[in-house]
Design an enzyme around this catalytic site. Structure first.
Site, PDB file in Angstrom:
ATOM      1  N   ASP A  30       0.866  -1.027  -0.075  1.00 32.01           N
ATOM      2  CA  ASP A  30      -0.071  -0.093   0.103  1.00 32.01           C
ATOM      3  C   ASP A  30       0.772   1.358   0.052  1.00 32.01           C
ATOM      4  O   ASP A  30       2.029   1.301   0.807  1.00 32.01           O
ATOM      5  CB  ASP A  30      -1.215   0.053   1.150  1.00 32.01           C
ATOM      6  CG  ASP A  30      -2.172   0.992   1.110  1.00 32.01           C
ATOM      7  OD1 ASP A  30      -3.400   0.525   0.960  1.00 32.01           O
ATOM      8  OD2 ASP A  30      -1.822   2.104   1.076  1.00 32.01           O
ATOM      9  N   ILE A  31       0.500   2.215  -0.879  1.00 32.34           N
ATOM     10  CA  ILE A  31       1.175   3.294  -1.033  1.00 32.34           C
ATOM     11  C   ILE A  31       1.278   4.271   0.466  1.00 32.34           C
ATOM     12  O   ILE A  31       2.213   5.103   0.713  1.00 32.34           O
ATOM     13  CB  ILE A  31       0.688   4.241  -2.249  1.00 32.34           C
ATOM     14  CG1 ILE A  31       1.817   5.171  -2.644  1.00 32.34           C
ATOM     15  CG2 ILE A  31      -0.562   4.983  -1.705  1.00 32.34           C
ATOM     16  CD1 ILE A  31       1.212   5.718  -4.178  1.00 32.34           C
ATOM     17  N   ASN A  87     -12.969  -3.511   2.640  1.00 31.69           N
ATOM     18  CA  ASN A  87     -13.885  -2.253   2.564  1.00 31.69           C
ATOM     19  C   ASN A  87     -14.955  -2.690   1.317  1.00 31.69           C
ATOM     20  O   ASN A  87     -14.372  -2.897   0.483  1.00 31.69           O
ATOM     21  CB  ASN A  87     -13.134  -1.130   2.787  1.00 31.69           C
ATOM     22  CG  ASN A  87     -12.386  -0.769   3.787  1.00 31.69           C
ATOM     23  OD1 ASN A  87     -13.086  -1.187   4.856  1.00 31.69           O
ATOM     24  ND2 ASN A  87     -11.491  -0.127   3.771  1.00 31.69           N
ATOM     25  N   GLY A  93     -15.588   2.978   4.098  1.00 30.60           N
ATOM     26  CA  GLY A  93     -14.548   3.818   3.641  1.00 30.60           C
ATOM     27  C   GLY A  93     -13.772   3.519   2.292  1.00 30.60           C
ATOM     28  O   GLY A  93     -12.561   3.765   1.920  1.00 30.60           O
ATOM     29  N   GLN A  94     -14.469   2.532   1.374  1.00 28.72           N
ATOM     30  CA  GLN A  94     -13.794   2.196   0.368  1.00 28.72           C
ATOM     31  C   GLN A  94     -13.454   3.272  -0.591  1.00 28.72           C
ATOM     32  O   GLN A  94     -14.543   4.086  -0.963  1.00 28.72           O
ATOM     33  CB  GLN A  94     -14.564   1.042  -0.608  1.00 28.72           C
ATOM     34  CG  GLN A  94     -13.826   0.414  -1.736  1.00 28.72           C
ATOM     35  CD  GLN A  94     -14.859  -0.424  -2.360  1.00 28.72           C
ATOM     36  OE1 GLN A  94     -15.706  -0.784  -2.069  1.00 28.72           O
ATOM     37  NE2 GLN A  94     -14.353  -1.168  -3.628  1.00 28.72           N
ATOM     38  N   HIS A 100     -10.207  -5.204  -3.279  1.00 26.93           N
ATOM     39  CA  HIS A 100      -8.990  -5.550  -2.970  1.00 26.93           C
ATOM     40  C   HIS A 100      -9.175  -5.895  -1.273  1.00 26.93           C
ATOM     41  O   HIS A 100      -9.903  -5.193  -0.493  1.00 26.93           O
ATOM     42  CB  HIS A 100      -8.144  -4.260  -2.840  1.00 26.93           C
ATOM     43  CG  HIS A 100      -8.498  -2.898  -2.459  1.00 26.93           C
ATOM     44  ND1 HIS A 100      -9.523  -2.300  -3.125  1.00 26.93           N
ATOM     45  CD2 HIS A 100      -8.306  -2.506  -0.943  1.00 26.93           C
ATOM     46  CE1 HIS A 100      -9.914  -1.199  -2.401  1.00 26.93           C
ATOM     47  NE2 HIS A 100      -9.285  -1.310  -1.223  1.00 26.93           N
ATOM     48  N   HIS A 102      -6.996  -5.858   2.097  1.00 27.46           N
ATOM     49  CA  HIS A 102      -5.750  -5.168   2.889  1.00 27.46           C
ATOM     50  C   HIS A 102      -5.184  -6.273   3.682  1.00 27.46           C
ATOM     51  O   HIS A 102      -6.209  -6.858   4.526  1.00 27.46           O
ATOM     52  CB  HIS A 102      -6.390  -4.034   3.676  1.00 27.46           C
ATOM     53  CG  HIS A 102      -6.902  -2.785   3.101  1.00 27.46           C
ATOM     54  ND1 HIS A 102      -6.107  -1.790   2.971  1.00 27.46           N
ATOM     55  CD2 HIS A 102      -8.026  -2.770   2.553  1.00 27.46           C
ATOM     56  CE1 HIS A 102      -6.692  -0.946   2.457  1.00 27.46           C
ATOM     57  NE2 HIS A 102      -8.162  -1.489   1.999  1.00 27.46           N
TER      58      HIS A 102
HETATM   59  P1  5GP Z   1      -9.844   1.302   0.418  1.00 33.53           P
HETATM   60  O1  5GP Z   1      -9.947   2.683   1.344  1.00 33.53           O
HETATM   61  O2  5GP Z   1     -10.464   1.645  -1.034  1.00 33.53           O
HETATM   62  O3  5GP Z   1     -10.412   0.190   1.129  1.00 33.53           O
HETATM   63  O4  5GP Z   1      -8.443   1.212   0.367  1.00 33.53           O
HETATM   64  C1  5GP Z   1      -7.667   1.753  -0.970  1.00 33.53           C
HETATM   65  C2  5GP Z   1      -6.153   1.729  -0.652  1.00 33.53           C
HETATM   66  O5  5GP Z   1      -5.348   1.688  -1.725  1.00 33.53           O
HETATM   67  C3  5GP Z   1      -5.784   2.487   0.534  1.00 33.53           C
HETATM   68  O6  5GP Z   1      -4.919   2.064   1.638  1.00 33.53           O
HETATM   69  C4  5GP Z   1      -4.563   3.745  -0.202  1.00 33.53           C
HETATM   70  O7  5GP Z   1      -3.379   4.029   0.304  1.00 33.53           O
HETATM   71  C5  5GP Z   1      -4.114   2.573  -1.427  1.00 33.53           C
HETATM   72  N1  5GP Z   1      -3.960   3.111  -2.725  1.00 33.53           N
HETATM   73  C6  5GP Z   1      -4.543   4.213  -3.406  1.00 33.53           C
HETATM   74  N2  5GP Z   1      -3.854   4.503  -4.555  1.00 33.53           N
HETATM   75  C7  5GP Z   1      -2.827   3.703  -4.590  1.00 33.53           C
HETATM   76  C8  5GP Z   1      -1.574   3.508  -5.327  1.00 33.53           C
HETATM   77  O8  5GP Z   1      -1.620   4.064  -6.520  1.00 33.53           O
HETATM   78  N3  5GP Z   1      -0.718   2.690  -5.250  1.00 33.53           N
HETATM   79  C9  5GP Z   1      -0.635   1.885  -4.014  1.00 33.53           C
HETATM   80  N4  5GP Z   1       0.253   0.941  -3.905  1.00 33.53           N
HETATM   81  N5  5GP Z   1      -1.951   2.117  -3.396  1.00 33.53           N
HETATM   82  C10 5GP Z   1      -2.720   2.888  -3.506  1.00 33.53           C
END
Ligand code: 5GP
Ligand code: ZN
Length: 114
Positions: A30-31, A87, A93-94, A100, A102
């Site tokens: 994760d970034i 999520n 919070g998605q 995906h 986590h």
């Molecule tokens: P969500 O909130 O949708 O469950 O999680 C999305 C996740 O994707 C977040 O933890 C966010 O930091 C990660 N993320 C968003 N954009 C990028 C990206 O361009 N690269 C990577 N490696 N992670 C990303």
């Protein structure tokens, strides 16, 4: 899918720190990590959220989950514990609408989540 950031990672159009990949999925760091280990596991096929996985594609879910378990074992966090988060839609919070999991670990997690 066009304009999906995770499809772009799959297609190597944008870079990511890839941990594992096979014909069905990829896993990458994760970034914006929320724990010392924070890995995202995604199917190559685009589905926006859990709500969009059809019955006939349900095997991808077990594949992603068991790969998360295997990565946790390989990273040495399986015994102490780890958290897997999925999520689903806005209230959860998605933020990225390509399903995906986590995988979070190497720190003590809290409950209930925020
Ligand atoms: P969500 O909130 O949708 O469950 O999680 C999305 C996740 O994707 C977040 O933890 C966010 O930091 C990660 N993320 C968003 N954009 C990028 C990206 O361009 N690269 C990577 N490696 N992670 C990303
Ligand atoms: Zn996508």
């Amino acid at each position: 899918m066009e304009d999906c950031i995770f499809c772009k990672i799959i297609n190597k159009e944008i870079p990511a720190s890839i941990v594992f990949e096979d014909e069905k999925m990829i896993a990458f760091n994760d970034i914006n990590p929320q724990a010392p280990i924070h890995i995202l596991l995604i199917p190559r096929e685009h589905f926006a959220s859990l709500n969009d996985i059809p019955e006939e594609k349900k095997n991808i879910l077990s594949h992603l989950l068991l790969k998360a378990r295997q990565i946790a074992q390989e990273k040495g966090i399986a015994e102490k514990g780890y958290r897997i988060v999925l999520n689903t839609e806005k209230d959860s919070g998605q933020e990225v609408f390509h399903i995906h999991f986590h995988l979070l670990g190497r720190r003590r997690m809290h409950w209930p989540p925020g």
